[in-house]
Design an enzyme around this catalytic site. Sequence first.
Site, PDB file in Angstrom:
ATOM      1  N   GLU A 271       0.813  -1.223   0.000  1.00  0.00           N
ATOM      2  CA  GLU A 271       0.000   0.000   0.000  1.00  0.00           C
ATOM      3  C   GLU A 271       0.845   1.270   0.000  1.00  0.00           C
ATOM      4  OE1 GLU A 271      -0.574  -2.651   1.858  1.00  0.00           O
ATOM      5  OE2 GLU A 271      -2.686  -3.224   1.645  1.00  0.00           O
TER       6      GLU A 271
ATOM      7  N   PHE B  30     -11.332  -8.641  13.070  1.00  0.00           N
ATOM      8  CA  PHE B  30     -10.200  -8.989  12.209  1.00  0.00           C
ATOM      9  C   PHE B  30      -9.912  -7.840  11.241  1.00  0.00           C
ATOM     10  CE2 PHE B  30      -8.576 -10.909   8.235  1.00  0.00           C
ATOM     11  CZ  PHE B  30      -7.332 -11.282   8.728  1.00  0.00           C
ATOM     12  N   GLN B  31      -8.674  -7.443  11.138  1.00  0.00           N
ATOM     13  CA  GLN B  31      -8.227  -6.336  10.284  1.00  0.00           C
ATOM     14  C   GLN B  31      -8.950  -5.029  10.603  1.00  0.00           C
ATOM     15  OE1 GLN B  31      -8.053  -7.649   6.115  1.00  0.00           O
ATOM     16  NE2 GLN B  31      -5.943  -8.288   6.502  1.00  0.00           N
TER      17      GLN B  31
ATOM     18  N   LYS C 182     -17.771  -2.025   5.484  1.00  0.00           N
ATOM     19  CA  LYS C 182     -18.201  -2.951   4.436  1.00  0.00           C
ATOM     20  C   LYS C 182     -19.720  -2.947   4.266  1.00  0.00           C
ATOM     21  CE  LYS C 182     -17.029  -7.548   2.762  1.00  0.00           C
ATOM     22  NZ  LYS C 182     -16.281  -8.781   3.048  1.00  0.00           N
TER      23      LYS C 182
ATOM     24  N   MET D  87      23.936   9.568   3.027  1.00  0.00           N
ATOM     25  CA  MET D  87      23.790  10.810   3.768  1.00  0.00           C
ATOM     26  C   MET D  87      24.010  10.574   5.262  1.00  0.00           C
ATOM     27  SD  MET D  87      23.467  14.008   3.217  1.00  0.00           S
ATOM     28  CE  MET D  87      22.482  14.683   1.871  1.00  0.00           C
TER      29      MET D  87
END
Lengths: 186, 604
Positions: free
Chosen positions: B75, B137-138, B187, B505
């Site tokens: 993502e 869940f999630q 959902k 760096m």
Amino acid sequence: MSEMILKKGSSRKSAYDLRKDQSYKEATHTFSILVDNEAGVLARIVDLFAGRGFNIESLTVTEVDHTGHRSRITIVSTGGDDVIQQIRAQVQNVIPVHEIFDLTTDGPSVARELALHVLKVREANIEAARAAAQAFQSKELGVGAGCLVFEQSGTPHEIDELFDRLRPLGELEVARTGVVGLKLPQ
Amino acid sequence: MSNQPPAPSDPGPAATTGSNRLDGLMTGAEIVIQALKDHDVSVVFGYPGGAILPIYDSLPKGASNLIHHVLVRHEQGALHAAEGYARATGKPGVVFVTSGPGVTNSVTGLADAKMDSVPVIVISGQVPTFMIGTDAFQEADSVGITRSCTKHNWLVQDTNEIAEVIHSAFHIATSGRPGPVLIDLPKDVQIALGKYEPPSKLHRQRYQPVMTPDTDNVETLAEWMETAERPIFYTGGGVINSGEAASARLRELVDATGFPITSTVMGLGSYPASGKHWLSMLGMHGSYEANLAMHGCDLMINVGARFDDRITGRIADFSPNSRKAHIDIDPASINKVIKVELGILGDAAISLEMLLEAWKRRGGRTNRPALRRWWQQIDEWRAKDCFRYRANAEEIKPQYALERLQALTKDLDRFVTTEVGQHQMWAAQFLHFEEPRRWQTSGGLGTMGYGFPSSLGIQLAHPGSLVINIAGEASWLMNMQEMSTAVQENAPVKQFILNNGYLGMVRQWQGLLHEGNYSQSWCSSLPDFVQLARAFGWKGITVSQPDKLDDAIRDMLSYEGPVILDCRVTKEENCFPMIPAGKPHNEMWFEPPASGDEPQSVTV
């Protein structure tokens, strides 16, 4: 900003963030913010203050327009001029904010705080407690046994004062709402 | 095309959007797709998962498909690709992610887009409303987690509100100071039926940033410009975000006044690098002439830049003798870091147009004798040739690699993006940009891993153009999973990796500021980039000799597909000039300071 102050034991390794900020005077300001009363709106304001390191000395909020669903938030904060200016600009950028006033600088305003003093008091001190409460025009609420309950509204300083006078008279607890304030029409 | 999935035995009914129902109702998921079409979205970057499946189910298929979905491999890649797309086109980038890890993986990209003012719209799945708060869940508190790294976000709990929220989201992400927004859709809200209202039917949006500046303020600045002895334009990403008109007006104004101009790393290209008033980038690794001109000016005209600490150095010593004017669309950016004498709140294009008009109407005067002296001084500083480096016949110097890349690509239809670190600063120093939106980099958040996915986003917006990501090997590994996406999308992105084996760096700072304690900045087990390229179906090239470099670059440019060019450069090169953090503009280093506690600095 002031000179870089290196703490003992620290090095010059990019120490520009160790400097103490002491070049300006801090002042207390009261902000009145009108917002859409939607889920999470208070969190947006509080996160903004926390995330940018602005102080919150007190905060009150509730819906003031039940048809348009708007809430008024009153926040008391302390900071230098630049911080106070940033607070106003950053809050204005929060999408559900309609308006923000700095009650300390934007013309006439009124600000008050409500407190409940609950005093578990010995018989001998009851009159002294009532006299103190009366001096601050507090109302005695007739609730509870073995204790006095005073409802006081006033400036935060007045609430501090009554608290200090009641404290020697028994076991004292206080709950305060924080300041609510409003701009007056000019 | 070979990149299509294998056909299922029963494809089922083709998904359609718009309502087929007599009552005109649509599912929440269909409303999302319809709203995106109504906002002319043609590309979406995303990754499916349980809580966003109804939306994926409603994605149009086949010939009716006007929305192309790009399946990323992580993502974070979707977010940076969307940023790349947005910054290359000026249109918002749109992203689909699922709940929980889908959103938490997006956070870096959101924070990056917030810092660099990039319009990105993330639509995230969420667990059903009746499960919110149960540690389902999630499940993650997506609006809570992303509150401080979005311009605004929403948890939509009623299907009837989806359309209005999406229209607001496009408005908020793209107007004023642009930024990322997130719409969290449970959902059940995606599945339920509701009413769709097209954008035009909605009330005027309440969020209306000030676009037109106060005329008195503009007039004051025009007046200051007439008498200034040592003026300078200091411009930033705001000029690019404001659109092509802003760059056009800026060029007119600079050329008409003859004032010198410098820019932040975010604003490169708004004024052409070949323009005769150009002083190169300013700031920590900016040019000597730009930094000294900023330090010594008597009138600073900031257009769409925000006085970042990488620009200002020590605040107390920042341009001590100048009057400062700041044109910005964000009221919170004015007087945040540097107190200015004149704040001009408004859109860059409109403000510059008004300024140009006011200055011309007043007679188009400048203080010419003083300006001549100012340019003489600047030319003396320029003569220092501050980006000079010691070439080497045995090893490829990173600066040399970029000089050659510039020489071989400057006339091409080219877009450049970068990762973060030394290579980023060298790229800003050695590549030259003539037009806005041709260069992008993670300027504010400094996100290693930005460049590769953003190059994909640019390539999808401009399929026929050359898109090069200048990378360090360490940054590049952070989002290398997107190699797979590039193949699936036939995106011929070029990854120009300046490989020095170090977190360059970090090593530089450790060398200059931490007594050479190179703690954890050496990668001892890098992949063989040519083999890696092959494994993903890319072309891989390695080059380590300066005399082979041009051929390697030409090889990269002529190959039709994606390429990694693993350019082995000098391991311990430092990026100069450098203003150490917390030092003023006139204390620049051109080489490592002599040993000892006190860094040897060049004070002018």
